[in-house]
Design a protein around this motif. Structure first.
Motif, mmCIF file in Angstrom:
data_model
loop_
_atom_site.group_PDB
_atom_site.id
_atom_site.type_symbol
_atom_site.label_atom_id
_atom_site.label_comp_id
_atom_site.label_asym_id
_atom_site.label_seq_id
_atom_site.Cartn_x
_atom_site.Cartn_y
_atom_site.Cartn_z
ATOM 1 N N GLN A 1 0.820 -1.209 0.000
ATOM 2 C CA GLN A 1 0.000 0.000 0.000
ATOM 3 C C GLN A 1 0.858 1.265 0.000
ATOM 4 O O GLN A 1 0.481 2.278 -0.596
ATOM 5 C CB GLN A 1 -0.938 -0.024 1.206
ATOM 6 C CG GLN A 1 -1.967 -1.153 1.170
ATOM 7 C CD GLN A 1 -3.166 -0.875 2.046
ATOM 8 O OE1 GLN A 1 -3.723 0.220 2.041
ATOM 9 N NE2 GLN A 1 -3.583 -1.876 2.812
ATOM 10 N N LEU A 2 2.008 1.220 0.671
ATOM 11 C CA LEU A 2 2.907 2.376 0.661
ATOM 12 C C LEU A 2 3.375 2.677 -0.754
ATOM 13 O O LEU A 2 3.545 3.854 -1.128
ATOM 14 C CB LEU A 2 4.111 2.098 1.568
ATOM 15 C CG LEU A 2 5.209 3.167 1.603
ATOM 16 C CD1 LEU A 2 4.656 4.528 2.015
ATOM 17 C CD2 LEU A 2 6.339 2.742 2.530
ATOM 18 N N ASP A 3 3.571 1.649 -1.552
ATOM 19 C CA ASP A 3 3.961 1.837 -2.953
ATOM 20 C C ASP A 3 2.949 2.716 -3.682
ATOM 21 O O ASP A 3 3.320 3.629 -4.427
ATOM 22 C CB ASP A 3 4.065 0.468 -3.628
ATOM 23 C CG ASP A 3 4.377 0.567 -5.110
ATOM 24 O OD1 ASP A 3 5.458 1.080 -5.457
ATOM 25 O OD2 ASP A 3 3.529 0.146 -5.917
ATOM 26 N N LYS A 4 1.669 2.493 -3.429
ATOM 27 C CA LYS A 4 0.614 3.295 -4.063
ATOM 28 C C LYS A 4 0.584 4.722 -3.516
ATOM 29 O O LYS A 4 0.307 5.681 -4.247
ATOM 30 C CB LYS A 4 -0.744 2.619 -3.869
ATOM 31 C CG LYS A 4 -0.873 1.270 -4.579
ATOM 32 C CD LYS A 4 -2.242 0.658 -4.353
ATOM 33 C CE LYS A 4 -2.438 -0.610 -5.172
ATOM 34 N NZ LYS A 4 -1.468 -1.674 -4.819
ATOM 35 N N ASP A 5 0.894 4.859 -2.231
ATOM 36 C CA ASP A 5 0.923 6.195 -1.627
ATOM 37 C C ASP A 5 2.068 7.029 -2.201
ATOM 38 O O ASP A 5 1.909 8.235 -2.449
ATOM 39 C CB ASP A 5 1.069 6.084 -0.107
ATOM 40 C CG ASP A 5 -0.091 5.345 0.537
ATOM 41 O OD1 ASP A 5 -1.226 5.493 0.033
ATOM 42 O OD2 ASP A 5 0.129 4.608 1.515
ATOM 43 N N ILE A 6 3.222 6.404 -2.401
ATOM 44 C CA ILE A 6 4.354 7.096 -3.027
ATOM 45 C C ILE A 6 3.988 7.520 -4.441
ATOM 46 O O ILE A 6 4.282 8.641 -4.869
ATOM 47 C CB ILE A 6 5.602 6.182 -3.032
ATOM 48 C CG1 ILE A 6 6.090 5.942 -1.598
ATOM 49 C CG2 ILE A 6 6.716 6.794 -3.871
ATOM 50 C CD1 ILE A 6 7.142 4.854 -1.483
#
Length: 537
Positions: A309-314
């Motif tokens: 999910q952090l990948d999508k936030d970045i």
């Protein structure tokens, strides 16, 4: 060589010279420092096949990538890591060696940033950056621009927010542990209207809490990086504001990174970044550590989902920066905090093999006090207490007895060195007056002479610290290094992989070099050489 060829060559050289000069003169309109608390480079590699093309992969494919940054001291935590990254100096200069300090007179632990002189906005807590002795990147930008630059910081926790903002920033915002609002301190003069609106409107975290349920964002068979996740039952977590640990729990889930992005989008939309004559700066902190309820589990579906999910936030943040300001006009600095927090638990059978024993600080203090009473012949409390692997002696009693402090410290250190599990003991006096070596350099770098104890204790790996307090878990000592990438993206920088290790103290002077301003006042490192030659063009 005929005249025509010479003329062509001369023209080409002139064009190249002008192009290189223009590249060197490029100063970003906006600097965005993205720091991920407890980021692990090995996890990025393990989970890489679950990422899209415009988050982690974009950073690694389009950025100038350093494989690992190293901190020059041990016992890293959020406060000491962020202070080091943003001041370009170690705790021995910047004064921030840990998240907390101990108030022995009131027998309680308090934040290193606690400051009763300032009230909180949207929080009952009192904080300021005054415990930070060094200037930050943002401070130097404010000085250079004569206040024209806007400098803001957004983070889940107060330590990251204030220490990445600095003393002269416009504002620093974090999520309050009691009410879930974006909080700040009255040390910073004002709260932007769009933050006020966000806190009081339907977008606020508390207004959406009952709809927030954390379940896997991918099928479990896609979260397959670890062969140790034997439990195939999908996890599910909900959050209730009546639970006292509601917001601290939520701040260890992927939801907190989405909350950070929500506020960052408000700043990108309304703060006018990139429109001023001088550059602006925004510091954004994400979280990539263990879920609070899983601290004793090292390999979980939850941690894999956090990175996914952090990948999508970045991706969302980079796309928003590109749309509003332009990545070509923005310098993005991406890195982590260099440590990883967990609580180890072993089966009874493994415990005897893996751990070496237990160190009891209370017993240690009591025995040391008895020893000092025996050799100095007075019935007094020679030891004030123990905190954070340090023993504090009663300096007033030592002074009243007209004893030599260095001698007392040395005798106490020799006594403590005989305890089982103690690998090394160093004294404050030896660190102050230069009687230290390569083995004890990390103690000097990681502490400040005005704040540390008289004795600093290093335990052997695998030993446990048992504080004989039923409210506190036994801590297992680990001294593992954490692989932490450092990436510079945007502002015309060309993609490059650099495989040498760099120091955490080199980050701040590299950013200020690109901004064409002085480095923070305690920074003694030079800019990274790949950035200091024509800005890497």
């Amino acid at each position: 060589m005929d005249k025509k060829v010479r003329k062509i060559l001369s023209s080409l050289i002139a064009i190249l010279a002008v192009t290189n000069l223009e590249a060197q003169q490029q100063v970003p309109k906006l600097v965005v420092c993205v720091t991920v608390d407890q980021l692990r480079g090995d996890y990025i590699e393990y989970f890489y096949n679950t990422f899209g093309e415009r988050g982690f992969k974009r950073l690694f494919n389009e950025g100038k990538v350093y494989q690992n940054i190293r901190f020059d001291f041990s016992n890293l935590d959020e406060a000491s890591a962020f202070a080091t990254l943003f001041t370009g100096s170690n705790p021995c200069f910047n004064g921030i060696s840990s998240n907390y300090k101990y108030d022995f007179s009131n027998e309680k632990e308090i934040s290193i940033l606690w400051d009763s002189s300032y009230l909180g906005n949207y929080t009952r807590e009192n904080y300021s950056p005054k415990a930070l002795f060094s200037s930050t990147i943002g401070d130097e930008l404010k000085i250079a621009s004569k206040g024209r630059s806007d400098v803001y910081a957004i983070a889940p926790n107060v330590e990251a927010a204030i220490l990445s903002a600095g003393h002269a920033a416009n504002g620093a915002f974090w999520i309050d542990n009691l009410n879930g609002k974006w909080a700040t301190t009255t040390y910073y003069k004002s709260v932007p209207w769009y933050v006020e609106r966000y806190n009081s409107g339907t977008e606020s975290l508390s207004a959406r809490l009952d709809k927030m349920v954390w379940t896997p964002s991918l099928p479990l068979d896609k979260l397959n990086a670890f062969p140790y996740t034997l439990d195939e039952i999908p996890f599910k977590y909900t959050f209730n504001e009546r639970d006292v640990a509601c917001y601290p729990r939520l701040k260890t889930t992927p939801f907190v990174n989405k909350e950070v992005n929500r506020l960052a989008m408000q700043f990108l939309e309304y703060a006018g970044f990139g429109t001023r004559t001088a550059p602006d700066m925004l510091s954004v902190t994400y979280y990539a550590g263990n879920f609070l309820g899983n601290m004793n589990k090292e390999y979980t579906h939850e941690i894999q989902d956090t990175y996914c999910q952090l990948d999508k936030d970045i991706e969302q943040l980079l796309d928003a920066i590109d749309k509003k300001v332009g990545l070509s006009k923005t310098l993005v600095v991406f890195t982590g905090s260099g440590y990883y927090k967990s609580e180890e638990e072993y089966t009874q059978e493994l415990d005897s093999y893996v751990t070496g024993g237990e160190f009891h600080p209370k017993r240690c203090v009591a025995l040391l006090n008895m020893y000092m009473m025996a050799i100095y012949g007075q019935q007094t409390n020679w030891v004030t207490g123990y905190y954070n692997n340090q023993i504090y002696l009663n300096r007033k009693a030592i002074e009243d007895a007209k004893l030599d402090l260095a001698e007392v410290q040395n005798k106490a250190a020799a006594f403590i060195k005989e305890f089982s599990g103690v690998q090394h003991v160093t004294t404050d006096n030896s660190l102050v007056f230069g009687d230290w070596n390569e083995g004890t350099a990390k103690f000097r770098q990681g502490t400040h002479h005005l704040k540390r104890g008289d004795l600093i204790i290093e335990l052997q790996p695998g030993w446990k610290i048992n504080k004989d307090d039923p409210k506190e878990k036994v801590k297992v000592i680990r001294n593992n290094a954490v692989l932490t990438p450092l990436i510079f993206l945007g502002n015309g920088l060309k993609p490059e992989r650099i495989y040498r290790e760099v120091k955490a103290t080199e980050v701040a002077p590299s950013v200020t070099y690109i901004l064409r301003i002085r480095p923070p006042n305690a920074s003694q490192s030079l800019p990274l050489r790949e950035l200091a030659v024509g800005n890497g063009q």
